[in-house]
Design a protein around this motif. Structure first.
Motif, mmCIF file in Angstrom:
data_model
loop_
_atom_site.group_PDB
_atom_site.id
_atom_site.type_symbol
_atom_site.label_atom_id
_atom_site.label_comp_id
_atom_site.label_asym_id
_atom_site.label_seq_id
_atom_site.Cartn_x
_atom_site.Cartn_y
_atom_site.Cartn_z
ATOM 1 N N GLY C 31 47.361 24.989 50.775
ATOM 2 C CA GLY C 31 48.724 25.034 50.251
ATOM 3 C C GLY C 31 49.622 24.004 50.879
ATOM 4 N N GLY C 32 50.537 23.511 50.090
ATOM 5 C CA GLY C 32 51.520 22.576 50.604
ATOM 6 C C GLY C 32 52.276 23.173 51.779
ATOM 7 N N SER C 33 52.536 24.455 51.752
ATOM 8 C CA SER C 33 53.404 25.027 52.773
ATOM 9 C C SER C 33 52.737 25.128 54.140
ATOM 10 C CB SER C 33 53.887 26.417 52.338
ATOM 11 O OG SER C 33 52.776 27.205 51.981
ATOM 12 N N THR C 34 51.459 24.904 54.206
ATOM 13 C CA THR C 34 50.816 24.901 55.526
ATOM 14 C C THR C 34 50.908 23.528 56.177
ATOM 15 O OG1 THR C 34 48.663 24.290 54.607
ATOM 16 C CG2 THR C 34 49.119 26.649 54.831
ATOM 17 N N ARG C 35 51.439 22.541 55.455
ATOM 18 C CA ARG C 35 51.424 21.177 55.969
ATOM 19 C C ARG C 35 52.693 20.819 56.720
ATOM 20 N NH1 ARG C 35 51.739 17.391 52.285
ATOM 21 N NH2 ARG C 35 51.356 16.009 54.024
ATOM 22 N N THR C 205 46.859 30.167 53.642
ATOM 23 C CA THR C 205 48.289 30.453 53.418
ATOM 24 C C THR C 205 49.053 30.440 54.733
ATOM 25 O OG1 THR C 205 48.039 32.818 53.766
ATOM 26 C CG2 THR C 205 47.560 32.010 51.563
ATOM 27 N N ASP C 206 50.320 30.840 54.682
ATOM 28 C CA ASP C 206 51.109 30.937 55.913
ATOM 29 C C ASP C 206 51.468 32.389 56.239
ATOM 30 O OD1 ASP C 206 52.831 31.277 53.859
ATOM 31 O OD2 ASP C 206 54.256 29.734 54.472
ATOM 32 N N VAL C 207 50.613 33.298 55.793
ATOM 33 C CA VAL C 207 50.733 34.705 56.187
ATOM 34 C C VAL C 207 49.355 35.169 56.673
ATOM 35 C CG1 VAL C 207 52.636 35.262 54.615
ATOM 36 C CG2 VAL C 207 50.263 35.463 53.820
ATOM 37 N N PRO C 208 49.307 36.312 57.360
ATOM 38 C CA PRO C 208 48.008 36.740 57.922
ATOM 39 C C PRO C 208 46.996 37.168 56.873
ATOM 40 C CG PRO C 208 49.853 37.808 59.047
ATOM 41 C CD PRO C 208 50.418 37.168 57.837
ATOM 42 N N THR C 260 36.254 36.277 47.555
ATOM 43 C CA THR C 260 37.466 35.475 47.694
ATOM 44 C C THR C 260 38.187 35.926 48.956
ATOM 45 O OG1 THR C 260 38.911 36.955 46.461
ATOM 46 C CG2 THR C 260 37.649 35.393 45.171
ATOM 47 N N HIS C 261 38.938 34.996 49.534
ATOM 48 C CA HIS C 261 39.575 35.262 50.826
ATOM 49 C C HIS C 261 40.997 34.730 50.825
ATOM 50 C CE1 HIS C 261 35.639 36.111 52.729
ATOM 51 N NE2 HIS C 261 35.230 35.306 51.774
ATOM 52 N N ILE C 262 41.889 35.476 51.440
ATOM 53 C CA ILE C 262 43.247 34.983 51.672
ATOM 54 C C ILE C 262 43.449 35.007 53.174
ATOM 55 C CG2 ILE C 262 45.704 35.463 51.329
ATOM 56 C CD1 ILE C 262 44.868 36.716 48.606
ATOM 57 N N ILE C 263 43.547 33.809 53.773
ATOM 58 C CA ILE C 263 43.575 33.773 55.237
ATOM 59 C C ILE C 263 44.759 32.952 55.731
ATOM 60 C CG2 ILE C 263 41.077 34.046 55.354
ATOM 61 C CD1 ILE C 263 40.816 31.120 56.071
ATOM 62 N N ASP C 264 44.986 33.018 57.041
ATOM 63 C CA ASP C 264 46.167 32.414 57.656
ATOM 64 C C ASP C 264 45.851 30.998 58.116
ATOM 65 O OD1 ASP C 264 48.398 31.726 59.086
ATOM 66 O OD2 ASP C 264 48.602 33.701 60.024
#
Lengths: 287, 287, 287, 287, 287, 287
Positions: C31-35, C205-208, C260-264
């Motif tokens: 994601g852009g927001s992690t940059r 992402t930027d959440v846990p 699928t995974h959603i990770i920090d």
């Protein structure tokens, strides 16, 4: 310069058709009776070379009735016909094969190669391409070595099409026991198109196409559906040399060929007009 | 019908050229300055799609000077030029890359794909295609992130050409340490043609070709030999934006490219005229 | 020496995971927001290069919301949002594409290649990868050039993965008529994973991860089944930017993706921890 | 979590070495004398499986002196040695082959496959891999079926390496007339590395490497050039079981192998330390 | 000269059989008990090399009961048998494997290669070819390391048959946990033939084939159907060492093998007589 | 049974020869004059099918002098000969081609396919296989369409040999301008063997081989060196129809063919005797 730009535009106009047919197998029956002079032969074959270079995969099936008759005459052999089929005894069969495989087939190959293609001449014997069996009697008469296609062994055609070659096929068949048969070229074209699931099967003839009211006021049929055509055959509206052509069209369409065409080979660039213009020429038969 | 037959004849007239170029790699520099309207863009790209379908392997290298200038103006960034080279600071470089890789490159790809091709846009960063290094100072001024090609890593181009793709290259280079360089598109075209040993390198420009007596009575040179051209460069008869083009031609010819051409992209179907007519247009540079 | 041996042991501990994922396609939404800084970018991409070298086939899909906003501000263009979607007029679309395809995409490619990979940047236009159509109105407002994926043409991805390349995809789509669309990157990642039947789809992402009781006392959910997740969506427990991510996970799992995974992404080496440790991090969504 | 991140960092630190050796053929001589317990065997082979999974192409050549001696003792066969070479009569040869090809070779294959690799055990008879001829007499004594490599027929190794297999080679040779020979495993490793132009040849031994002043105050030589090593051989500074190893290194380097190593197999993860740390361990012999 | 012509005629008589079996996979169980002298071994293997050269794909599975017994005796190990199965403790298993994989297997490979083939010796451990599990107790006695085939991993066989190699398989199996099992060679031959859907499975034995009225007046059964054979097994007409052979035939036929044969390996050129004469020899079992 | 075993032994005796020639290209000139009855034809072709099945790659080149003469007689065309060459006007050329390509070639193909091979008949026109040019005048007489080979375009032969096909070639050539030439079949065989670097070139004739003292007491020469043969040609010891054969042998040997043979096609199984017995028959010409 202006003229050249107009010509370039013509090339560009062909692009949608080139895209449409890219990679397609097109079986072309090139009838003996369209071969009145070398110039026409060369013109037609040049069109086929062009089709090859713009990405199609043409296969040519040829006939040769007139040349065969000429040669038999030179040898003093008289042919009898029943229902348009030549009664073919052993001596006749020998001449038929020599004219088809040794003269016409090689002439077509020669011209194609001279024009920059790489053509390979085949008969139904090569790679056991066309297995044939004897046709049944007509009007109680045995027709001799007249055969019909019992199966197509398309392996050699597939190998040649994977490479850069144009196959040219003479309508001679073999039986498993090693006999030689004379087969109608229209029938051979239909069976080869069917075996390869060709995108198109085109008959180059010496008439404008299928016509209605052929005796009073003949009118060309541009498009006809398979079912309508079958009705016309049943009602004997189709006659003479057109019969094997339409029967081949029916067989090919029923075996997975997408479209079949009967067009006028006497028109200049008939093949290109059919493939590369919006309306095409002659008659197309569709599902 | 007669008109259609004439058109078919035009297709047939193209056959010898199609045969000649079949399978050939052609690098086409499509300059930003020829892009005054979308219609011209689409017309040129349609010609290239046609080349692809008749068996050639085109690669497009594009520039984008005008669009870059427009965009910098919108952002209030003023460019200085030395010897026709834009002094490129970090901020400018960012905009240059965005316009080339993110706007012009993708627009060309979009139009090609809409026209039925399968184009892939690349910059010199993709697959490390163009390794670049800083150009030396001009008139004691550092030019910033202006680079020159130090090597071409043509692997990705070769893979794409083996398949059905048309590569479209933006003239951005990378250094081994990860810096980004703005490179002259003419130079990129020459180096890519050289790396692939292309059969042809064609510059689409907004002049008729190389001219002699350009100040008095300009006359187009149709054909010029490499040695004569070198003499013209040495004698400073070639000037301005023509310099990087002719230098690229010299480099490409010396690296194994067969022929290079500088032609007038404003002429309709200039590429087709060059490839598919006996005389071609513009100037050809030969060994 | 003792330290080195401990390090070697760490490598050996990774072996079971390397075996498990050998040859697997892993789609990573970055994601852009992690940059926030280059160091994090480089660290994440180095992990991806490592995944490539130990036998996986990573594909990166990136966003770029913040960079787009920054750039629009520089140009004085004000964006309006409806339901978190940017109303995208022609001018905005041009900037969106330039930032995504011309800046972020090429920066990711550059860093990967500098680190020893061979990355190729693509947008949905290249090889007609992403065919898109306009999203419907939201709250009676037309959103302009905001699109959704109508089909994925994964041929170019498959060719690149067969070779040694890492594809990097910008979330830009094209319509058949040649229009350009801005698509949510989470949605693109889900569709690409689905089209390739990837073994894994991972959102950095930027959440846990997915949390329950998010307002009172947020607790991370380590593993959740597809059905439970659907219930959470239905009950509006999932909100905001997490919605497109979980919807993509649902779509991908239903289309044949294994996990699928959603990770920090803010955690150092988040990808390696997910792939190469027994517990992983963040939330995994399973059938 | 912190510990896991440190471990992930260790993986990332290995990346430059993984890149460096990606695709390289590494011939590993795994001596019988290093096999004191199964745990060490399994640890060493796990390291080799890891090398395989991170992209190298390992080939194992093993010896088996101790196991052979044990077995001969059980059968009441007493061996005599000349210059460290076992006099090998017909009965002894039968046991040597059974222990090497039927016991040690298959045990190594079994452990590798249990650890997730796909190993194939070979002797020099399989695919006629090792053609051998009788060594000449030593001190006027015929040594029986002790052979030396006359040629390597590497076809089966190349086929196995193209696929996913790890070849494991027992040092048994065949003559053209169908005799069986016992060959020194160090020599076999050197000839196989030479025939395949391996990037690396590594000897796992039970000493730290090549040492100087070995009688007074032994000091490990980290790096030695081929010429220096030849001088040491000539001056008889190298003695005993080290001789065939260094001779193999000389032969391999002169035949196109890039680097050879003599390292201490008793050190945990000796192979990984050699391949994946900056200093390596043991002695490297370079051009 | 006349004699030579007669010999040439013999070659020509074989042509129809060569055509019939061209490209066929033939699994040949070559029993230990047929190996009384080297001449017979060499004669049988020469026949197999001939089969390979005229286009078949032979795979050899060998036993080795007699050699194993000899060797155990030399080591003073006494074997007990239950239902014809050797109780196999750890020590015995070690010897069984060494004799099968290290002696008999390599001897067969050696002779084949000396005769001009390229044979590769395998056990069930190589490429994890034969996964095995423990057989259940017989008469309340644990049999130790006697196993049965639980699955065949035929990948390595397929790769070798694609190339020019003849695989030679020793009947040793491995479990997933790394244990070694002694398996009946007849059973291994049946499972390999089944896994590869071989055209033929042939047992070379030391009896004429399956016989009826075996106690009074034994008569060879030339052809028997699967159902009849099952009935004979059920009625205990088949006894002793013939049981695993016929059970393997049943299993193979039910798994897709076309024909199985039990023939007399003591007859000169038994294999060629079976494959290349109209009547064959021994018993064939058909669907 | 005893007889069958003797036959099996004969097969085994052929093994060393089968190994020796495995994969070899053998060009066989099968002369028209050996074709007195169908039985001999079928016997010879069955031998060739056998060669194919045991791993050789035969190519047949045929003549047809007698059939051509017969046919010309039937058409009342009288041929004149100069130096054994038929003066070939346009009409004669047409008949020559029809007999060679349309009769003999197809008959050979038919018999081969009936016997289980897959043969493809070609003339020098197919795939532009044989480019020919006019021979110069003999005794001041123009010979008409008698040609000699100017180059062999062996691509189609190579493609057919890679697959399972047997090419059968009629000695007809084409010029670049599209003319047809009658070429001596011996010459064609020599040029094809040379172009393919065949292992063997064999002439099946109606004499025992090359003989010395041919007028007094003719004695067969079993083996002759290239230099001795050249001397015999120079000294006019070789005469008549033997001249083109020995000249072809000289050309083929000088172009990389390993061995050439002139043997007596009237002997039963002459080809098998030549290939599969230690002494061979006829004359072999070696370097």
């Amino acid at each position: 310069m202006h003229d050249l730009i107009l010509k370039a535009e013509t090339l560009v106009e062909a692009l949608p058709y080139i895209k449409q047919w890219y990679g397609s197998i097109v079986v072309i029956k090139y009838g003996g009776s369209t071969r009145s002079g070398n110039q026409e032969l060369e013109s037609t074959l040049r069109d086929i070379v062009l089709l090859k270079y713009v990405g199609l995969k043409p296969i040519i099936v040829h006939g040769g009735g007139k040349d065969i008759s000429d040669f038999l005459t030179r040898l003093g052999i008289v042919s009898k016909f029943i229902d348009g089929l030549r009664i073919t005894d052993k001596k006749t069969m020998e001449i038929v094969e020599m004219v088809l495989s040794g003269k016409i087939n090689k002439e077509i190959v020669l011209v194609l190669n001279k024009l920059g293609a790489s053509a390979i001449g085949l008969s139904g014997k090569d790679g056991s391409l066309l297995l044939a069996e004897k046709v049944s009697k007509r009007k109680s008469r045995d027709l001799g070595w007249v055969g019909k296609v019992s199966s197509v062994n398309s392996e050699i055609l597939e190998k040649l099409l994977q490479e850069k070659f144009i196959p040219v096929v003479a309508p001679i068949g073999m039986s498993k026991t090693g006999d030689t048969y004379n087969i109608n070229a229209d029938e051979v074209a239909g069976h080869i198109a069917a075996a390869l699931k060709a995108q198109k099967l085109i008959f180059l003839t010496d008439v404008p196409g299928i016509q209605k009211r052929i005796k009073q006021q003949p009118t060309l049929i541009s498009t006809i559906r398979l079912n309508e055509l079958k009705m016309m055959i049943k009602n004997k509206i189709i006659t003479g040399g057109m019969i094997p052509k339409v029967e081949s069209c029916v067989y090919a369409l029923q075996s997975g060929v997408q479209k079949t065409h009967i067009i006028d080979g006497r028109v200049s660039h008939a093949l290109l007009l059919e493939m590369f213009t919006p309306d095409g020429i002659g008659t197309q038969i569709i599902h």
